[in-house]
Design a protein around this motif. Sequence first.
Motif, PDB file in Angstrom:
ATOM      1  N   THR A   1      -3.511 -11.702  -0.091  1.00 54.94           N
ATOM      2  CA  THR A   1      -4.327 -10.660  -0.709  1.00 54.94           C
ATOM      3  C   THR A   1      -5.799 -10.935  -0.477  1.00 54.94           C
ATOM      4  O   THR A   1      -6.229 -12.094  -0.315  1.00 54.94           O
ATOM      5  N   GLY A   2      -6.582  -9.871  -0.506  1.00 53.03           N
ATOM      6  CA  GLY A   2      -8.011 -10.003  -0.338  1.00 53.03           C
ATOM      7  C   GLY A   2      -8.713 -10.181  -1.661  1.00 53.03           C
ATOM      8  O   GLY A   2      -8.087 -10.263  -2.727  1.00 53.03           O
ATOM      9  N   PRO A   3     -10.073 -10.213  -1.646  1.00 60.61           N
ATOM     10  CA  PRO A   3     -10.834 -10.401  -2.893  1.00 60.61           C
ATOM     11  C   PRO A   3     -10.598  -9.281  -3.899  1.00 60.61           C
ATOM     12  O   PRO A   3     -10.686  -9.513  -5.111  1.00 60.61           O
ATOM     13  N   ASP A   4     -10.312  -8.066  -3.426  1.00 56.99           N
ATOM     14  CA  ASP A   4     -10.094  -6.939  -4.342  1.00 56.99           C
ATOM     15  C   ASP A   4      -8.631  -6.772  -4.702  1.00 56.99           C
ATOM     16  O   ASP A   4      -8.252  -5.787  -5.360  1.00 56.99           O
ATOM     17  N   GLY A   5      -7.770  -7.709  -4.322  1.00 56.96           N
ATOM     18  CA  GLY A   5      -6.368  -7.656  -4.681  1.00 56.96           C
ATOM     19  C   GLY A   5      -5.473  -6.882  -3.747  1.00 56.96           C
ATOM     20  O   GLY A   5      -4.266  -6.786  -3.980  1.00 56.96           O
ATOM     21  N   THR A   6      -6.016  -6.326  -2.682  1.00 54.58           N
ATOM     22  CA  THR A   6      -5.194  -5.575  -1.729  1.00 54.58           C
ATOM     23  C   THR A   6      -4.529  -6.535  -0.750  1.00 54.58           C
ATOM     24  O   THR A   6      -5.064  -7.595  -0.418  1.00 54.58           O
ATOM     25  N   ILE A   7      -3.318  -6.173  -0.319  1.00 54.68           N
ATOM     26  CA  ILE A   7      -2.565  -7.001   0.624  1.00 54.68           C
ATOM     27  C   ILE A   7      -3.137  -6.804   2.024  1.00 54.68           C
ATOM     28  O   ILE A   7      -3.222  -5.684   2.505  1.00 54.68           O
ATOM     29  N   VAL A   8      -3.497  -7.885   2.635  1.00 58.10           N
ATOM     30  CA  VAL A   8      -4.075  -7.826   3.979  1.00 58.10           C
ATOM     31  C   VAL A   8      -3.119  -8.376   5.029  1.00 58.10           C
ATOM     32  O   VAL A   8      -3.318  -8.136   6.228  1.00 58.10           O
ATOM     33  N   SER A   9      -2.068  -9.095   4.606  1.00 55.98           N
ATOM     34  CA  SER A   9      -1.122  -9.649   5.557  1.00 55.98           C
ATOM     35  C   SER A   9       0.213  -9.899   4.888  1.00 55.98           C
ATOM     36  O   SER A   9       0.255 -10.142   3.653  1.00 55.98           O
TER      37      SER A   9
END
Length: 274
Positions: free
Chosen positions: A260-268
């Motif tokens: 997850t990224g800093p904003d909580g979205t899944i990036v991988s």
Amino acid sequence: MQQVGSFTHADDGTAAASSSSSSSAKPRPSKRHRVSTNPKNKSSSSKAPRKKAQPIRNRQSAPQSFRRTPKQVVQQAAADRKQQAKYDEAVADATSIYEQEKKKPGGLSSAAVSEKMKKDRNVMVPASTIRDRVAKGKAGQPNDARGPKGKIEPIFHLLCELVATKIALVQSNNQPDLTAPAIKQLLRELLAGSAQGTMNIDALYRRIRAEIAPVVSAGKVAQCELRRQLWTSDTNLNVWFDSFKSFCCDMGFAKDEPETGPDGTIVSEITFLP
């Protein structure tokens, strides 16, 4: 004594005797039977034939085995077509100017108009051509093609537009580019059963290629790139990424947890280990 060619002989046929008194000495050949080495003794009527001059040829600039590629052929045809269009435009303008100047007292002559075209547009339009076309009522018209009109003329421009459109459609659909044999076969199918069906297809293809050269280009078929395009389907890409995911997790380069990224979205789908 009479002189013939490079040899001399006596009129009475007698040979000079040897002046040596010794009988054992070998007789010397008479001067009359020796080959003359003096160029002054040669007759002017028996000069050696002049050798033919050998042609001078620069083999580096024009080798005997030189052959242009299809791309070079099309590029040259495009340049010739551009030059011809420039000349046709100059002929049309020159005849228009000369027709107007004829109506004026003391107007420009055809030679002056020709010189004007050469100075302004760097195109040489003969004065005789200007006078002839104005006399025939063709002022303002482009230059005519030489020779009688062929039977393909009524549909020639339609065939050119058809071939150019076909090439564009094939490219837009990501299909393999058209080759020369494919275009020739297309022309045979189009002209089959018509009045133009007996034409030489090879000659017609070369003429169409020269006509549409400014809007098309030729080159080698990119088979390698074509294979890449055909391979990149959705199924193959999914298999590729799934195999890469399994490899990274099995070899310890990543763990099977979404990153997850800093904003909580899944990036991988996996998290790579440091």
